[in-house]
Write an enzyme that holds these catalytic residues in place. Sequence first.
Site, PDB file in Angstrom:
ATOM      1  N   ASP A   1      41.741  60.331  38.311  1.00  0.00           N
ATOM      2  CA  ASP A   1      41.261  59.424  39.252  1.00  0.00           C
ATOM      3  C   ASP A   1      40.017  59.774  39.765  1.00  0.00           C
ATOM      4  OD1 ASP A   1      41.226  57.303  40.935  1.00  0.00           O
ATOM      5  OD2 ASP A   1      43.172  57.433  41.609  1.00  0.00           O
TER       6      ASP A   1
ATOM      7  N   LYS B   1      38.587  58.260  42.146  1.00  0.00           N
ATOM      8  CA  LYS B   1      38.750  57.930  43.512  1.00  0.00           C
ATOM      9  C   LYS B   1      39.022  58.946  44.374  1.00  0.00           C
ATOM     10  CE  LYS B   1      38.424  53.084  42.402  1.00  0.00           C
ATOM     11  NZ  LYS B   1      39.442  51.869  42.493  1.00  0.00           N
TER      12      LYS B   1
ATOM     13  N   GLY C   1      29.144  58.341  29.683  1.00  0.00           N
ATOM     14  CA  GLY C   1      28.360  57.004  29.341  1.00  0.00           C
ATOM     15  C   GLY C   1      28.486  55.952  30.205  1.00  0.00           C
TER      16      GLY C   1
ATOM     17  N   ARG D   1      26.779  53.814  33.572  1.00  0.00           N
ATOM     18  CA  ARG D   1      25.595  53.434  33.939  1.00  0.00           C
ATOM     19  C   ARG D   1      24.654  54.282  34.719  1.00  0.00           C
ATOM     20  NH1 ARG D   1      25.304  46.675  34.968  1.00  0.00           N
ATOM     21  NH2 ARG D   1      27.204  46.303  34.106  1.00  0.00           N
TER      22      ARG D   1
ATOM     23  N   GLY E   1      25.273  45.795  28.415  1.00  0.00           N
ATOM     24  CA  GLY E   1      25.131  45.606  27.030  1.00  0.00           C
ATOM     25  C   GLY E   1      26.215  45.992  26.038  1.00  0.00           C
ATOM     26  N   HIS E   2      26.265  45.382  24.845  1.00  0.00           N
ATOM     27  CA  HIS E   2      26.971  45.863  23.968  1.00  0.00           C
ATOM     28  C   HIS E   2      26.167  46.005  22.604  1.00  0.00           C
ATOM     29  CE1 HIS E   2      31.007  45.926  25.828  1.00  0.00           C
ATOM     30  NE2 HIS E   2      30.736  44.674  25.932  1.00  0.00           N
ATOM     31  N   ASP E   3      26.885  46.587  21.766  1.00  0.00           N
ATOM     32  CA  ASP E   3      26.135  46.877  20.212  1.00  0.00           C
ATOM     33  C   ASP E   3      25.204  45.807  19.783  1.00  0.00           C
ATOM     34  OD1 ASP E   3      26.107  48.652  17.688  1.00  0.00           O
ATOM     35  OD2 ASP E   3      26.186  46.498  17.074  1.00  0.00           O
TER      36      ASP E   3
ATOM     37  N   ASN F   1      23.588  43.357  21.517  1.00  0.00           N
ATOM     38  CA  ASN F   1      22.451  43.560  22.262  1.00  0.00           C
ATOM     39  C   ASN F   1      21.195  44.743  22.259  1.00  0.00           C
ATOM     40  OD1 ASN F   1      25.248  42.678  24.530  1.00  0.00           O
ATOM     41  ND2 ASN F   1      23.772  41.316  23.961  1.00  0.00           N
TER      42      ASN F   1
ATOM     43  N   ASP G   1      25.707  51.470  18.313  1.00  0.00           N
ATOM     44  CA  ASP G   1      26.705  52.493  19.112  1.00  0.00           C
ATOM     45  C   ASP G   1      26.595  53.824  18.316  1.00  0.00           C
ATOM     46  OD1 ASP G   1      27.340  50.433  20.796  1.00  0.00           O
ATOM     47  OD2 ASP G   1      29.318  50.136  19.988  1.00  0.00           O
TER      48      ASP G   1
END
Length: 345
Positions: free
Chosen positions: A71, A73, A94, A96, A136-138, A140, A167
């Site tokens: 966790d 947090k 991975g 941001r 984004g994804h693949d 994009n 990817d």
Amino acid sequence: MSAVTPSAASPLAGLRVVDLTRNLPGPFATRILADLGATVIKVEPPEGDPARGLPPLYAALNPGKDVRTIDFKQQADKDRLRVWIQDADVLVEGFRPGVMAAMGLDIDSLKALNPKLVVCSITGYGQEGPWAQKAGHDMNFMAMSGALDQMRGPDGSVTLSNIQWGDLAGGSSMACVALLAALWQVQRTGQGCHIDISMTHGLWAHQVMPLATGAMLKPLLERLPGAREDMLNGALPCYSLYTTADGRSLAVGALELKFWRLCCEAWGRPDWADRHWQRGLLPNSPDSNALRDEVAALIAAQPLSHWADVFDKVDACVTPVLTLAEAQAHGLFAGAGRAPWVISA
């Protein structure tokens, strides 16, 4: 996926990897490392990797990994993670840009924990720049790199590939190459480093052929090539996809003159043998396009099974376009099959 003969030790045996990634790009990269013998600690949040919602995908990406829950947090849980990192050779993440720092796991802190650590960050657009924080994804990454524009059908419409090239090729594969290079550097210098993988830039790097052939054909077309106008996307009669009588597809890859001549013999059309780009037939010329239409008409007269049988006996780089199920059942992949690599002592 891995194949190592009994006489060969797993080449990455002893390498310890902490994997914080989720979904596809990072987990596939660490799957490759695990298949090559690395020990991978897969760290998931309490709710688990989102890929768990697709059980077959999760199973394919994570065999043999030591899955642990953290966790992020909770300070006590992050302290446990720091202990694992101290003993690791590689950390793959991975998130941001900025998320690791917000959790107190910025690069300087990680270096202080483990000076030899190789940290690999996989993102869509890199750690810096105007697009660094964009989601984004693949598709994009494919779209923004220009790679998706190269995947057009005969009518010119863009086709969405069911292989996630952004990817996997732009992300996973590039990460593995850079990681192994960085580990070699650590062996020589004793110093770790940070690897910044941008999937979009990785895709751009893969466009070697369209960048080269597009520049070559632009003066002839007075613009960059479009659908079926580039050397390897259908402009050449000897290198194209053709529809058979039963609506299937035949892949004619007779790029070299020697293979083209074998094709022409198999088709009973020796008069086509010198109508080839290596004999001066310019792509997109009226004669080249007319020949492509003639080949298409000939192939359309017979079902795929006929052509598969013909070219099973003629080594001319001509193959049926198999469905996924047909490929899986083919002798190439039947049973246990083999891995992309076989490493022998």
